[in-house]
Motif scaffolding. Structure first.
Motif, mmCIF file in Angstrom:
data_model
loop_
_atom_site.group_PDB
_atom_site.id
_atom_site.type_symbol
_atom_site.label_atom_id
_atom_site.label_comp_id
_atom_site.label_asym_id
_atom_site.label_seq_id
_atom_site.Cartn_x
_atom_site.Cartn_y
_atom_site.Cartn_z
ATOM 1 N N GLU A 165 0.822 -1.202 0.000
ATOM 2 C CA GLU A 165 0.000 0.000 0.000
ATOM 3 C C GLU A 165 0.866 1.266 0.000
ATOM 4 N N LEU A 166 2.077 1.132 0.476
ATOM 5 C CA LEU A 166 2.963 2.293 0.612
ATOM 6 C C LEU A 166 4.011 2.384 -0.489
ATOM 7 N N VAL A 167 4.380 1.244 -1.060
ATOM 8 C CA VAL A 167 5.484 1.199 -2.016
ATOM 9 C C VAL A 167 4.984 0.674 -3.346
ATOM 10 N N LYS A 168 5.354 1.327 -4.411
ATOM 11 C CA LYS A 168 5.026 0.877 -5.774
ATOM 12 C C LYS A 168 6.313 0.748 -6.560
ATOM 13 N N TYR A 169 6.488 -0.381 -7.213
ATOM 14 C CA TYR A 169 7.643 -0.582 -8.076
ATOM 15 C C TYR A 169 7.236 -0.231 -9.501
ATOM 16 N N LEU A 170 7.999 0.627 -10.131
ATOM 17 C CA LEU A 170 7.686 1.089 -11.489
ATOM 18 C C LEU A 170 8.700 0.555 -12.482
#
Length: 170
Positions: A165-170
């Motif tokens: 919910e806090l970290v997104k890998y792009l």
């Protein structure tokens, strides 16, 4: 203590002992704030050590939370010194001062001291009470001291959102 353990176990202390903070430990905490990274190394952070009974009473009168620590660190920044981003003029002084506050809180925890980040205070009242802060922008008050007997993390301390919910890998 290793950093992962330190960052997991550090909590906002709300119940302080009346035991004084040793000058050596206070100096290490202040050094952590001085060594904090700042935008373009402009170092706009300013730290005020509030520790006399009169000064503590004045500072307490400016805050919405009352913890009665032996020391309060008032963290501010100088807007004239702070770096402004060229593209939109964003003032990075508050960010720099907040990084300094975070480093001081972690150093305090490593030394067996406790802190809490207090944003619930009246900046204008603080500036009026302490003319030494004229021209600065206060961002936080950090009560600092030893935990009182029975002090413990707040009920919500361990509640954390899931990493996804806090970290997104792009």
């Amino acid at each position: 203590m290793d950093f992962a353990k330190l960052s997991a176990e550090r909590y906002s202390l709300r119940k302080f002992s009346d035991r004084p903070v040793e000058r050596e430990k206070l100096n290490l905490v202040l050094e952590a704030g001085r060594n904090a990274p700042t935008a373009h190394n402009f170092q706009p952070q300013r730290i005020f050590v509030i520790q006399t009974p009169e000064a503590l009473e004045k500072a307490d009168g400016c805050m919405g939370s009352h913890f009665h620590p032996p020391v309060i660190l008032a963290v501010a920044y100088d807007p004239e010194t702070a770096w402004k981003r060229e593209t939109d003029g964003k003032d990075h002084g508050e960010i720099d001062a907040a990084i300094a506050a975070a480093q001081m809180m972690l150093q305090a925890a490593d030394l067996g001291l406790g802190t809490t980040y207090v944003g619930m205070f009246e900046p204008e009242k603080l500036l009026a009470a302490f003319p030494e802060m004229a021209g600065l922008r206060p961002i936080a008050m950090l009560p600092l001291g030893y935990p009182a007997e029975g002090a413990h993390p707040a009920r919500l301390h361990r509640d954390r959102k899931p990493m996804g919910e806090l970290v997104k890998y792009l």
